[in-house]
Motif scaffolding. Sequence first.
Motif, mmCIF file in Angstrom:
data_model
loop_
_atom_site.group_PDB
_atom_site.id
_atom_site.type_symbol
_atom_site.label_atom_id
_atom_site.label_comp_id
_atom_site.label_asym_id
_atom_site.label_seq_id
_atom_site.Cartn_x
_atom_site.Cartn_y
_atom_site.Cartn_z
ATOM 1 N N LEU A 60 60.936 50.623 12.878
ATOM 2 C CA LEU A 60 59.779 51.526 12.895
ATOM 3 C C LEU A 60 60.022 52.768 12.037
ATOM 4 N N GLN A 84 55.417 59.447 16.016
ATOM 5 C CA GLN A 84 54.594 58.247 15.846
ATOM 6 C C GLN A 84 55.407 56.983 16.100
ATOM 7 N N LEU A 88 54.816 54.286 19.160
ATOM 8 C CA LEU A 88 54.593 52.872 18.867
ATOM 9 C C LEU A 88 55.639 52.006 19.567
ATOM 10 N N SER A 89 56.872 52.488 19.594
ATOM 11 C CA SER A 89 57.948 51.770 20.280
ATOM 12 C C SER A 89 57.641 51.625 21.771
ATOM 13 N N LEU A 91 54.659 51.555 23.212
ATOM 14 C CA LEU A 91 53.592 50.567 23.383
ATOM 15 C C LEU A 91 54.138 49.144 23.280
ATOM 16 N N ILE A 92 55.044 48.931 22.336
ATOM 17 C CA ILE A 92 55.646 47.597 22.169
ATOM 18 C C ILE A 92 56.459 47.223 23.400
ATOM 19 N N MET A 443 51.020 53.498 10.084
ATOM 20 C CA MET A 443 50.302 54.498 10.876
ATOM 21 C C MET A 443 49.060 55.002 10.147
ATOM 22 N N LEU A 446 46.383 52.607 11.035
ATOM 23 C CA LEU A 446 45.892 52.835 12.399
ATOM 24 C C LEU A 446 44.978 54.064 12.447
#
Length: 463
Positions: A60, A84, A88-89, A91-92, A443, A446
């Motif tokens: 990431l 960011q 994201l990490s 959410l994964i 990002m 997104l």
Amino acid sequence: MIRENQKILNNFQIILDQAMVAISLLVAYWLRFLDYQDSHLSLTSYLPTLILLVPLQFFLYYLLGLYEPRRRKSLSFEIVKVIQANFLSMLILFSLLYLIKAIDYSRQVIILFEIITSILTTIERIVLRIFLNHIRRQGYNKKHVLVIGTGRLARRLIRKLKENSYLGYEITGVIDDDTTIGKKLEEVSILGEIRELETLIRTLKIDDIFITISTKNYDKFRQIIHVCEKSGVRTQIVPDYAQFIPAKPEIDEIDGIPLINIRHVPLDNFIKTFSKRTFDIVSSFLGISICLPLFALIAISVKLDSPGPVFFAQERVGLNKKSFMMYKFRSMKVQSTENSDHVWTTEEDQRKTRLGGLLRKTSLDELPQLWNVLIGEMSLVGPRPERPYFVKQFKERIPRYMIKHHVRPGITGWAQVNGWRGNTSIRKRIEFDIYYIENWTFMFDLKILLLTVFKGFVNKNAY
């Protein structure tokens, strides 16, 4: 030399970042269960997650440009990207734990872990910058440089070297022919003429030479390089054709022959392209599946509203200037190919059907392009594709127009969410498209998708 130093610094940065990941997990576990009396998973049950977390964090960070050798990468840029990446990490990780039904893992530990990782990584990068600046102020790890030339390039180079002090260059002076010794150039003293180069290198203990004179002065180049090689100093040439390069160039080579690619396109990188394409496939498949009832409702409405097919297919120019058929829900009366391909849609266009005006205003007519995304002709985000007829016109009127075809076209794009769609300036649209192409990150995609949801679907310029 800059690249080698940057590579060493990047490798050290990677090691520190991964250490922060391991430390953050331990601290998060300790904070969560310090005074916790009920039964819970032991620390040894959480440690195997590092096998996932360490490579995930590295991927990431790499994807968001935290390991790219950016000469002017600001601290604020790094902090935003770190946050960011960790978001994201998280959410994964939550998604993975949900899929494998790992209900015993504490979600609070994961949230704490991501927060602590962001804090520690930010502190680590701030401390590293402070340390590098400190040792350079003490006179260590500095390169004493001499700039040859007093023109526009020399001035620009001196300003950039001063602005980017973390590179560790100290400008000792400037030399050039036909100039006044003792005069200042960007507050740096002019020390002498080119014929004095060898003496100045020896007496001033110069480490690096920057040549900014024009390549038209071929004889001077030969003389300068001969002296530099003889004196054993590193020599770097600032090309005088840089003014003609319209973007960030990339240096490549073919079996020792240097090449300069005048435009940097992040999506030329396989890993970045693969990640974007994977996201497109998953998202378009889910989008089609979720929107099937809406597809059916619109299809029936189109059929009842006016005679003709439900879908409208039109030739567009896409990636690498290859044509493809782009699909929409039909929003206009059936017409000849010449009318549909050669005429712009206007606000009071009589060709639109009653339902078509609503479909176009809300961008619901674009939904069938999810199929174009799924089969690889388009992306969710990218420059909007244009009809061949208009591409031929714009390529002659707008010099950089064809650059948009370096990437897959998109359903939405940076230009569109900024209001440049419909009957608006093509030049401004291309300006935003090129910015997107040269500054792509996951990002960024997104962000554009979120902006599309909030202000991109309904637009006053969508006719």
